[in-house]
Write a protein that holds these residues in place. Structure first.
Motif, PDB file in Angstrom:
ATOM      1  N   GLY A 712       0.834  -1.163  -0.039  1.00  0.00           N
ATOM      2  CA  GLY A 712       0.048  -0.099   0.080  1.00  0.00           C
ATOM      3  C   GLY A 712       1.028   1.137   0.089  1.00  0.00           C
ATOM      4  O   GLY A 712       0.520   2.294  -0.682  1.00  0.00           O
ATOM      5  N   GLN A 713       2.045   1.158   0.714  1.00  0.00           N
ATOM      6  CA  GLN A 713       2.915   2.505   0.605  1.00  0.00           C
ATOM      7  C   GLN A 713       3.622   2.742  -0.840  1.00  0.00           C
ATOM      8  O   GLN A 713       3.901   3.894  -1.002  1.00  0.00           O
ATOM      9  N   ILE A 714       4.099   1.702  -1.296  1.00  0.00           N
ATOM     10  CA  ILE A 714       4.799   1.938  -2.645  1.00  0.00           C
ATOM     11  C   ILE A 714       3.655   2.240  -3.779  1.00  0.00           C
ATOM     12  O   ILE A 714       4.204   2.817  -4.697  1.00  0.00           O
ATOM     13  N   GLY A 715       2.548   1.876  -3.549  1.00  0.00           N
ATOM     14  CA  GLY A 715       1.766   2.237  -4.790  1.00  0.00           C
ATOM     15  C   GLY A 715       1.852   3.672  -5.363  1.00  0.00           C
ATOM     16  O   GLY A 715       1.980   3.800  -6.609  1.00  0.00           O
ATOM     17  N   PRO A 716       1.434   4.681  -4.402  1.00  0.00           N
ATOM     18  CA  PRO A 716       1.785   6.110  -5.012  1.00  0.00           C
ATOM     19  C   PRO A 716       3.101   6.327  -5.720  1.00  0.00           C
ATOM     20  O   PRO A 716       3.122   7.121  -6.770  1.00  0.00           O
ATOM     21  N   GLN A 717       3.895   5.869  -5.262  1.00  0.00           N
ATOM     22  CA  GLN A 717       5.561   5.726  -5.890  1.00  0.00           C
ATOM     23  C   GLN A 717       5.495   5.374  -7.216  1.00  0.00           C
ATOM     24  O   GLN A 717       6.100   5.815  -8.217  1.00  0.00           O
ATOM     25  N   LEU A 718       5.036   4.046  -7.251  1.00  0.00           N
ATOM     26  CA  LEU A 718       4.926   3.435  -8.556  1.00  0.00           C
ATOM     27  C   LEU A 718       4.170   4.306  -9.512  1.00  0.00           C
ATOM     28  O   LEU A 718       4.442   4.552 -10.680  1.00  0.00           O
ATOM     29  N   GLU A 719       3.009   4.891  -9.148  1.00  0.00           N
ATOM     30  CA  GLU A 719       2.051   5.629 -10.127  1.00  0.00           C
ATOM     31  C   GLU A 719       2.896   6.637 -10.648  1.00  0.00           C
ATOM     32  O   GLU A 719       2.804   7.406 -11.566  1.00  0.00           O
ATOM     33  N   SER A 720       3.639   7.502  -9.558  1.00  0.00           N
ATOM     34  CA  SER A 720       4.224   8.724 -10.132  1.00  0.00           C
ATOM     35  C   SER A 720       5.338   8.385 -10.847  1.00  0.00           C
ATOM     36  O   SER A 720       5.568   8.990 -11.715  1.00  0.00           O
ATOM     37  N   ALA A 721       6.081   7.265 -10.718  1.00  0.00           N
ATOM     38  CA  ALA A 721       7.040   6.924 -11.490  1.00  0.00           C
ATOM     39  C   ALA A 721       6.725   6.595 -12.702  1.00  0.00           C
ATOM     40  O   ALA A 721       7.521   7.104 -13.922  1.00  0.00           O
ATOM     41  N   SER A 722       5.451   5.852 -13.043  1.00  0.00           N
ATOM     42  CA  SER A 722       5.016   5.429 -14.228  1.00  0.00           C
ATOM     43  C   SER A 722       4.845   6.641 -14.917  1.00  0.00           C
ATOM     44  O   SER A 722       4.981   6.793 -16.275  1.00  0.00           O
ATOM     45  N   SER A 723       3.902   7.757 -14.367  1.00  0.00           N
ATOM     46  CA  SER A 723       3.469   8.906 -15.129  1.00  0.00           C
ATOM     47  C   SER A 723       4.655   9.607 -15.340  1.00  0.00           C
ATOM     48  O   SER A 723       4.900  10.291 -16.591  1.00  0.00           O
ATOM     49  N   TYR A 724       5.869  10.043 -14.742  1.00  0.00           N
ATOM     50  CA  TYR A 724       7.016  10.661 -15.045  1.00  0.00           C
ATOM     51  C   TYR A 724       7.852  10.107 -16.354  1.00  0.00           C
ATOM     52  O   TYR A 724       8.275  10.978 -17.049  1.00  0.00           O
ATOM     53  N   ILE A 725       7.803   8.731 -16.112  1.00  0.00           N
ATOM     54  CA  ILE A 725       8.347   8.133 -17.409  1.00  0.00           C
ATOM     55  C   ILE A 725       7.574   8.205 -18.800  1.00  0.00           C
ATOM     56  O   ILE A 725       7.970   8.557 -19.777  1.00  0.00           O
ATOM     57  N   ARG A 726       6.252   7.902 -18.456  1.00  0.00           N
ATOM     58  CA  ARG A 726       5.442   8.019 -19.924  1.00  0.00           C
ATOM     59  C   ARG A 726       5.092   9.429 -20.302  1.00  0.00           C
ATOM     60  O   ARG A 726       5.074   9.625 -21.604  1.00  0.00           O
ATOM     61  N   VAL A 727       5.076  10.513 -19.505  1.00  0.00           N
ATOM     62  CA  VAL A 727       4.872  11.946 -19.797  1.00  0.00           C
ATOM     63  C   VAL A 727       6.315  12.741 -19.675  1.00  0.00           C
ATOM     64  O   VAL A 727       6.645  13.138 -21.161  1.00  0.00           O
ATOM     65  N   LYS A 728       6.888  12.906 -18.649  1.00  0.00           N
ATOM     66  CA  LYS A 728       7.818  13.851 -18.760  1.00  0.00           C
ATOM     67  C   LYS A 728       9.197  13.512 -19.514  1.00  0.00           C
ATOM     68  O   LYS A 728       9.672  13.968 -20.382  1.00  0.00           O
ATOM     69  N   MET A 729       9.666  12.268 -19.456  1.00  0.00           N
ATOM     70  CA  MET A 729      10.677  11.639 -20.059  1.00  0.00           C
ATOM     71  C   MET A 729      10.538  11.604 -21.575  1.00  0.00           C
ATOM     72  O   MET A 729      11.427  11.862 -22.311  1.00  0.00           O
ATOM     73  N   MET A 730       9.231  10.953 -21.779  1.00  0.00           N
ATOM     74  CA  MET A 730       8.960  10.894 -23.448  1.00  0.00           C
ATOM     75  C   MET A 730       8.865  12.180 -23.951  1.00  0.00           C
ATOM     76  O   MET A 730       9.473  12.506 -25.081  1.00  0.00           O
ATOM     77  N   GLN A 731       8.174  13.377 -23.164  1.00  0.00           N
ATOM     78  CA  GLN A 731       8.400  14.648 -23.817  1.00  0.00           C
ATOM     79  C   GLN A 731       9.952  15.329 -24.102  1.00  0.00           C
ATOM     80  O   GLN A 731      10.182  15.932 -25.047  1.00  0.00           O
ATOM     81  N   ILE A 760       9.429   6.563 -29.969  1.00  0.00           N
ATOM     82  CA  ILE A 760       9.943   6.898 -28.682  1.00  0.00           C
ATOM     83  C   ILE A 760       8.521   7.099 -27.568  1.00  0.00           C
ATOM     84  O   ILE A 760       8.867   6.355 -26.301  1.00  0.00           O
ATOM     85  N   THR A 761       7.371   7.410 -27.975  1.00  0.00           N
ATOM     86  CA  THR A 761       6.400   7.010 -27.236  1.00  0.00           C
ATOM     87  C   THR A 761       6.145   5.698 -26.748  1.00  0.00           C
ATOM     88  O   THR A 761       6.031   5.464 -25.731  1.00  0.00           O
ATOM     89  N   SER A 762       6.271   4.716 -27.700  1.00  0.00           N
ATOM     90  CA  SER A 762       5.999   3.460 -27.479  1.00  0.00           C
ATOM     91  C   SER A 762       6.912   2.959 -26.360  1.00  0.00           C
ATOM     92  O   SER A 762       6.419   2.291 -25.343  1.00  0.00           O
ATOM     93  N   VAL A 763       8.280   3.288 -26.373  1.00  0.00           N
ATOM     94  CA  VAL A 763       9.224   2.532 -25.670  1.00  0.00           C
ATOM     95  C   VAL A 763       9.199   3.129 -24.122  1.00  0.00           C
ATOM     96  O   VAL A 763       9.133   2.480 -23.185  1.00  0.00           O
ATOM     97  N   PHE A 764       8.723   4.550 -24.290  1.00  0.00           N
ATOM     98  CA  PHE A 764       8.632   5.033 -22.727  1.00  0.00           C
ATOM     99  C   PHE A 764       7.519   4.372 -22.047  1.00  0.00           C
ATOM    100  O   PHE A 764       7.138   4.364 -20.963  1.00  0.00           O
ATOM    101  N   ALA A 765       6.324   4.339 -22.857  1.00  0.00           N
ATOM    102  CA  ALA A 765       5.060   3.516 -22.377  1.00  0.00           C
ATOM    103  C   ALA A 765       5.129   2.119 -22.021  1.00  0.00           C
ATOM    104  O   ALA A 765       4.601   1.991 -20.810  1.00  0.00           O
ATOM    105  N   GLN A 766       6.200   1.541 -22.435  1.00  0.00           N
ATOM    106  CA  GLN A 766       6.348   0.108 -22.311  1.00  0.00           C
ATOM    107  C   GLN A 766       7.364   0.155 -20.757  1.00  0.00           C
ATOM    108  O   GLN A 766       7.079  -0.728 -20.097  1.00  0.00           O
ATOM    109  N   VAL A 767       8.238   1.040 -20.790  1.00  0.00           N
ATOM    110  CA  VAL A 767       9.232   1.003 -19.665  1.00  0.00           C
ATOM    111  C   VAL A 767       7.940   1.615 -18.599  1.00  0.00           C
ATOM    112  O   VAL A 767       8.129   1.096 -17.214  1.00  0.00           O
ATOM    113  N   ALA A 768       7.408   2.436 -18.813  1.00  0.00           N
ATOM    114  CA  ALA A 768       6.296   3.080 -17.581  1.00  0.00           C
ATOM    115  C   ALA A 768       5.443   1.950 -17.083  1.00  0.00           C
ATOM    116  O   ALA A 768       5.050   1.695 -15.844  1.00  0.00           O
TER     117      ALA A 768
END
Length: 941
Positions: A712-731, A760-768
């Motif tokens: 339960g504690q790691i959940g928000p970190q996973l969501e944040s990391a996934s969003s950061y990779i999929r959006v900010k890193m990809m951009q 690029i969009t695809s690979v960052f989505a996959q890593v996310a």
């Protein structure tokens, strides 16, 4: 340095030093100062003490008095502690005395009240860390080796080359082990308190022949009156009989217990270092064992400071009673820890290693302890090189165990693993069970080395003899079963069967989804059980208590009305502190443990280049497409793409080194954090949920609930990391592509650019996606699904078990599923085997949600009809099984199965067996009750 101390530390000094009336929060858990050489730090400490001369003289006298607290009545001793606390307040010195008195004195109500008064004076309720550090150091309930390993892991990134900056680490090595260590040792004392500074100087006086340069600095710089009184007190205590610190300890027949006399004396002597004999004994062990506990924190391999030892005959002596008076003599009585101390001295001479036969190695491993923790890597490699072939195989087992414990890279043990594989192929036809039987471990210690070395991960890497994960599981199960029967250890049999249960339950769903985040929750729960902290042990004592279920009213008529009852304990705020500490330590391991944590997952992704391969594959595919070749090869556009591609590869490396890591001072941009912020809203909610659940749970469920909390504690970190990779890193990468190709706007060039942007969009989505929908190693399942598995294994698909009752399709989670499967498999198996062939078997389920928790209390009944001819015999057999103990050694010899297994499982879950029998004619009902975790639909765990 004396003048500097006077300017800074005197009553009117710049530091505004407070020397009395301290509370525990006044003692900094760490400092950031750089230590000078021992003589200079001794001079500074003397300057501090000189600046408070009258107080120093009083402190020496009072320390002299407290040194004799074991020789006076306990009530008088605690009254002296109270007087000392009123004068000086908190110090690490006082904390050690308080813990010793609390744990080893027989205390009456008056003394208990005085201890409570001391706690209030020193501000224990506001800052309890110092007390628990000392408790773990002195109390044999806590393995000092596990404590040291945990603290080293926690503070590894913060010590800056000096482990003594943290008092929790410095107190593991309570005396200075060399002249070089004296500087940091004295600086730690000065930073702690005035009282600790005087005690540190006292320790140097006790070791003056071993630390002559530092002692000379004390003689030159300490005020004459203070020095005279210190030496006089030293002489007075030297003339006294050494206190018998072990008079209240219980003797044990277990040679591997950490309750051996030499080990207990080493630990408890830390509270009485005023005595030269105890101080020198502590120092002897510190020089050999103590510094090894913190060896992973040292900036370079430690220099050997222990005494030489060459007597193999002494090492091979049978165990006998250790006495301090015989320490370092030829006729010393050896227990397991003291033999380990001698062995570590013995191996410092490589010539001694060449004298060891394979029988000697096995005998020494059998009669020593914690070598996997204490041996340094260079020593182990030397042992491995110098050993005979047969001995080398055993040393390889030990080496694997050591590297499982110490190394962040699971592949570093390659040489030892390969050596062991070759030996098993050559001598045992590649059969691991035959190898284990040949070793024939006669002690728990060698068995422990084998079991910690040959886990499923290591077995899977022994490719020549283990061909698949299934073979690895089977080999591990055979190893556990063999050693369990040999040593009569039920816990090994239980673990072996758990592997089989896991495989069966996993038929519902793949046990490991390699494309998503993974933590081996089963391994983590096992680790938590094997590595309890002081917070865990103390908290378990505060959990709800259980009355004993007594079947016979004649044995205990007063208890029959309370059978299986439970008191619910509401936790006060001061005990919520324990929950927070347990959660913090567990969550850190959940994150960074190299064996089962998220760090191990990140390590696999990073070390084996999965990240690089995934991220470059799609981009490389675009750049290598034949239709784009004319516009890329040998053109300015192609050169611009190469420049961008180099930047892309650099960014992937940044992701590997900088982002996909856990945050430290050197990695401030890491996406993950292993620390818990108790002021955070989500954390507060999760902690409260944990506390609510613990209030109604047996102590045995603590570790299981902690694992759930961590997810339960790691959940928000996973969501944040996934969003950061999929959006900010990809951009960021697409913007770099735009900048690199902004001069090129032809239709073919734009076509290439568009294809790259899609890639690029695809690979960052996959890593996310790796950081979504956490997979825990557990499979959620309902009662209906579990019964379906049992029916399938029994070949009863055509006449499936009937499941009736409320909430029968609710899905349960975690080890709860394994427990439910094990219990139902036993009871349904009995019903299928002994029931009437033409009758139905029914499972009735009644569930009740436990308020404010994620638990359900389940009452499950298996009903079947017996053949008239054998009904009475079957019923008598069940009644007999219910009457026998389910914890005895007979479970090893007769098998961990049947009704006893269900009793054993429910006792672990509920605190006592909940299995009951009801007979109605030829119909028989066997029921049990346990609590189970319900799947969190929101988070899918």
């Amino acid at each position: 340095m004396v003048a500097a101390a006077t300017i800074l530390e005197s009553p009117d000094g710049l530091c505004k030093r407070k020397i009395a009336g301290l509370i525990q929060s006044d003692i900094p858990p760490f400092h950031e100062l750089k230590a000078y050489p021992g003589p200079l730090e001794a001079a500074y400490a003397c300057g501090l003490v000189n600046a408070w001369k009258d107080q120093a003289l009083l402190a020496v006298q009072e320390i002299n008095t407290l040194s004799q607290m074991t020789e006076i009545p306990a009530t008088t001793a605690i009254s002296e502690l109270l007087k000392f606390a009123k004068t000086w307040g908190a110090s690490t010195y006082l904390a050690s005395k308080i813990v010793f008195a609390g744990q080893f004195f027989k205390i009456n109500e008056k003394a208990q009240q005085e201890l409570a008064a001391i706690s209030q004076i020193i501000g224990h309720s506001e800052d309890q860390a110092l007390h628990y550090v000392m408790l773990e150091n002195l109390d044999p309930k806590f393995s000092i080796f596990i404590v040291a390993q945990r603290r080293a892991n926690v503070f590894n990134d913060h010590i800056a080359g000096d482990f003594r900056r943290f008092y929790s680490l410095s107190d593991l090595v309570a005396t200075p082990v060399s002249n070089e260590d004296c500087g940091p040792f004295l600086l730690r004392a000065v930073c702690s308190s005035f009282i600790d500074t005087i005690r540190a100087l006292w320790i140097v006086v006790n070791l003056k022949d071993r630390l002559p340069a530092v002692y000379s600095a004390i003689e030159r710089n300490l005020d004459d009156d203070i020095l005279k009184l210190l030496l006089l007190s030293h002489d007075e205590i030297s003339a006294l009989k050494t206190p018998n610190l072990l008079s209240t300890t219980k003797e044990t027949d277990d040679p591997l217990s950490e309750s051996g006399r030499s080990l207990l004396l080493w630990r408890q002597s830390a509270a009485f270092l005023e005595f030269p004999s105890l101080c020198r004994y502590r120092n002897d062990i510190d020089c050999v064992v103590g510094y090894r506990l913190v060896s992973s924190l040292l900036p370079k391999p430690p220099c050997w400071t222990g005494k030489r030892f060459d007597s193999l005959d002494t090492l091979k002596k049978p165990n006998s009673r250790f006495e301090l008076s015989a320490h370092n003599s030829e006729n010393v009585g050896l227990d397991t820890f003291y033999r380990t101390y001698l062995f570590l001295r013995f191996i410092q001479d490589p010539i001694n290693l060449s004298l060891l036969s394979s029988e000697d190695v096995l005998q020494i491993f059998d009669s020593t302890m914690r070598l996997e923790t204490l041996l340094l890597e260079p020593e182990l490699k030397t042992m491995h090189l110098n050993a005979s072939d047969e001995a080398r195989a055993l040393i390889s087992v030990l080496a694997l165990s050591l590297y499982r414990n110490k190394s962040s890279d699971p592949d570093i043990d390659f040489d030892f693993r390969e050596s062991l594989v070759k030996f098993i192929i050559t001598n045992f036809d590649g059969s691991i069970p035959k190898f284990i039987d040949n070793l024939a471990p006669s002690s728990s210690e060698v068995a422990n080395y084998i079991l910690s070395s040959l886990d499923e991960v290591t077995l899977q890497k022994m490719y020549q003899i283990v061909k698949s994960p299934v073979e690895a599981e089977n080999a591990r199960r055979e190893i556990l079963t063999s050693i369990g029967h040999r040593l009569n250890k039920i816990e090994y049999i239980v673990e072996a069967q758990a592997i089989e249960t896991r495989a069966k339950v996993a038929k519902l769903k793949s046990y490991f989804d390699a494309s998503r985040m993974f933590v081996d929750s089963i391994a983590m729960k096992k680790w938590l059980g094997s590595n309890p902290s002081s917070y865990t042990e103390l908290y378990k004592e505060l959990l709800p208590t259980l009355t004993t279920h007594v079947d016979s009213s004649e044995k205990a008529p007063a208890l029959t009305q309370k059978s299986a009852s439970r008191e619910t304990v509401e936790l006060p705020d001061k005990d919520i502190y324990l929950v927070e500490r347990i959660a913090k330590e567990a969550f850190r391991e959940f994150c960074i443990n190299n064996e089962f944590g998220i760090e191990s997952y990140l390590g696999r992704r990073i070390r084996h280049n999965t990240l690089h391969g995934v991220m470059t594959q799609s981009v490389d595919t675009v750049l290598q497409m034949s239709e784009f070749s004319p516009i890329i090869k040998g053109t300015p556009f192609g050169e611009a793409l190469k420049i961008w591609q180099r930047g892309f590869n650099i960014f992937i490396e940044r992701m590997r080194r900088e982002f996909l890591q856990f945050r430290t001072d050197s990695r401030p941009n890491a996406l993950f954090n292993s620390d818990i912020d108790t002021s955070d809203t989500v954390t507060k909610r999760n902690l409260q949920q944990l506390v609510n659940t613990l209030n109604v749970s047996a102590p045995e469920m603590l570790n299981e609930l902690i694992v759930t909390f961590c997810w339960g504690q790691i959940g928000p970190q996973l969501e944040s990391a996934s969003s950061y990779i999929r959006v900010k890193m990809m951009q960021q990468m697409t913007q770099q592509l735009d900048q690199a190709l902004q001069r090129f706007n032809g239709p073919e060039e734009l076509k290439v650019k568009s294809a790259l942007e899609n890639a690029i969009t695809s690979v960052f989505a996959q890593v996310a996606s790796w950081f979504q929908a956490p997979q825990t190693g557990f499979v959620p399942a309902s009662i209906v699904e579990i019964c379906n598995i049992v029916d399938l294994e029994a070949g009863r698909q055509s006449t499936p078990t009937k499941v009736i009752g409320d909430r029968q399709n609710v899905k349960y989670f975690g080890l709860s599923v394994h427990r439910l499967y094990d219990c139902l498999a036993v009871l349904l198996g009995n019903a299928f085997k002994h029931g009437r062939p033409d009758s139905d078997v029914a499972v009735k389920v009644t569930t009740a949600p436990v308020q404010t928790t994620k638990l359900h209390a389940l009452d499950i009944t298996v009903r079947s009809s017996l053949p008239t001819k054998d009904a009475e015999k079957c019923i008598d057999r069940v009644r007999a099984a219910l009457g026998f103990s389910e914890t005895g050694s007979d479970m090893v010899s007769e098998g961990f199965s049947g009704i006893k297994k269900v009793k054993f499982i429910t006792r672990l879950n509920e605190g006592l067996s909940t299995v009951k029998l009801h007979v109605d004619g030829n119909d028989i009902e066997v029921s049990f009750r346990l609590k189970a975790e319900v799947v969190d639909e929101e988070n899918n765990y």
